[in-house]
Scaffold this motif. Structure first.
Motif, mmCIF file in Angstrom:
data_model
loop_
_atom_site.group_PDB
_atom_site.id
_atom_site.type_symbol
_atom_site.label_atom_id
_atom_site.label_comp_id
_atom_site.label_asym_id
_atom_site.label_seq_id
_atom_site.Cartn_x
_atom_site.Cartn_y
_atom_site.Cartn_z
ATOM 1 N N ASP A 298 0.858 -1.185 0.000
ATOM 2 C CA ASP A 298 0.000 0.000 0.000
ATOM 3 C C ASP A 298 0.894 1.234 0.000
ATOM 4 O OD1 ASP A 298 -1.681 2.162 0.681
ATOM 5 O OD2 ASP A 298 -2.991 0.897 1.905
ATOM 6 N N MET A 299 1.133 1.793 -1.170
ATOM 7 C CA MET A 299 2.054 2.909 -1.300
ATOM 8 C C MET A 299 1.588 4.149 -0.550
ATOM 9 S SD MET A 299 4.760 2.007 -2.773
ATOM 10 C CE MET A 299 5.435 3.661 -2.961
ATOM 11 N N GLU A 300 0.304 4.402 -0.557
ATOM 12 C CA GLU A 300 -0.226 5.577 0.141
ATOM 13 C C GLU A 300 0.017 5.463 1.641
ATOM 14 O OE1 GLU A 300 -4.398 8.132 0.681
ATOM 15 O OE2 GLU A 300 -4.302 6.464 -0.743
ATOM 16 N N LEU A 301 -0.235 4.280 2.182
ATOM 17 C CA LEU A 301 0.002 4.041 3.602
ATOM 18 C C LEU A 301 1.487 4.164 3.914
ATOM 19 C CD1 LEU A 301 -1.064 3.125 6.395
ATOM 20 C CD2 LEU A 301 -0.679 0.762 5.640
ATOM 21 N N ALA A 302 2.333 3.587 3.061
ATOM 22 C CA ALA A 302 3.779 3.635 3.270
ATOM 23 C C ALA A 302 4.286 5.071 3.261
ATOM 24 C CB ALA A 302 4.481 2.814 2.198
ATOM 25 N N GLN A 303 3.846 5.850 2.296
ATOM 26 C CA GLN A 303 4.311 7.231 2.166
ATOM 27 C C GLN A 303 3.883 8.093 3.351
ATOM 28 O OE1 GLN A 303 2.768 8.267 -1.689
ATOM 29 N NE2 GLN A 303 4.440 7.250 -2.793
ATOM 30 N N SER A 304 2.789 7.709 3.994
ATOM 31 C CA SER A 304 2.306 8.493 5.131
ATOM 32 C C SER A 304 3.248 8.405 6.326
ATOM 33 C CB SER A 304 0.906 8.024 5.545
ATOM 34 O OG SER A 304 0.965 6.727 6.164
ATOM 35 N N ALA A 305 4.155 7.404 6.334
ATOM 36 C CA ALA A 305 5.063 7.207 7.469
ATOM 37 C C ALA A 305 6.470 7.719 7.193
ATOM 38 C CB ALA A 305 5.126 5.729 7.838
ATOM 39 N N GLU A 306 6.698 8.265 6.019
ATOM 40 C CA GLU A 306 8.061 8.705 5.681
ATOM 41 C C GLU A 306 8.575 9.749 6.669
ATOM 42 O OE1 GLU A 306 10.724 10.371 1.935
ATOM 43 O OE2 GLU A 306 8.536 10.310 1.773
ATOM 44 N N LYS A 307 7.747 10.727 6.990
ATOM 45 C CA LYS A 307 8.163 11.787 7.927
ATOM 46 C C LYS A 307 8.443 11.206 9.307
ATOM 47 C CE LYS A 307 6.777 16.305 9.720
ATOM 48 N NZ LYS A 307 5.702 17.360 9.712
#
Length: 202
Positions: free
Chosen positions: A112-121
């Motif tokens: 889930d790329m959207e979920l993954a990207q939400s944790a980058e910060k």
């Protein structure tokens, strides 16, 4: 102060002993032992296809060495791993650890790329206000880890990473640093971090 110096000295002595064991390790023997005892759960050459079981290919040798010792000596609790590690000598553990560390790291990939990207910060900068440090400060910006203390995280199965963080939070898995961090993470943060880490490439 004296106790602190003694602790640091003991750490480096232990690390040196592990490094020596790995330098003299027999990777061919490690491969044979791995195939007979570990392959069913952790896959060919350490590439687990079971999301609940960690990918071990390319993991730091010293980290693997200590983790198997912990299971063998009862410092870590897992019925399957503890049973598998029983009876293994330090040399045999070193052989397997050296073999796995030489295998090509594999990236599970974020489902889930959207979920993954939400944790980058969160992974890169933490949440200072909540006392949550950056994951990257110990495990590296690409999840490559720092041997011998901090393991490689990049590309690890999200299911395994999430279950590990929850085990630290509950106290089921012991590590004072990780327990302190995991208890401050919400379940949503754990899920998104695990997704982000699964897509990291060193």
């Amino acid at each position: 102060m004296h106790q602190f110096i003694t602790l640091i000295f003991s750490f480096f002595v232990a690390a040196g002993a592990i490094a020596n064991d790995l330098v003299s390790a027999d990777t061919a023997a490690g491969q044979t032992l791995y195939q007979s005892k570990c392959l069913a759960c952790h896959g060919v050459a350490g590439v687990s296809i079971i999301p609940a079981n960690p990918i071990l290919a390319g993991q730091h040798g010293e980290y693997l060495y200590k983790q198997v010792q912990y299971f063998r000596d009862g410092m870590s609790k897992n019925a399957i791993m503890s049973a598998m590690a029983q009876g293994l000598s330090d040399a045999e553990i070193a052989n397997v650890a050296a073999y796995l560390s030489e295998q090509q790291p594999v990236i599970a990939g974020a489902a889930d790329m959207e979920l993954a990207q939400s944790a980058e910060k969160l992974y890169r900068g933490g949440v200072i206000a909540d006392g949550i440090p950056s994951c990257a400060s110990c495990h590296g910006p690409a999840g490559e880890g720092i041997e011998p203390v901090y393991p490689r995280l990049s590309g690890q199965h999200a299911e395994y990473t999430a279950s590990s963080l929850r085990a630290y939070a509950s106290g089921e898995r012991e590590n004072s640093i990780m327990q302190a961090i995991a208890t401050k993470l919400s379940d949503e943060q754990i899920t998104s971090l695990a997704a982000y880490i699964s897509g990291l490439a060193p």
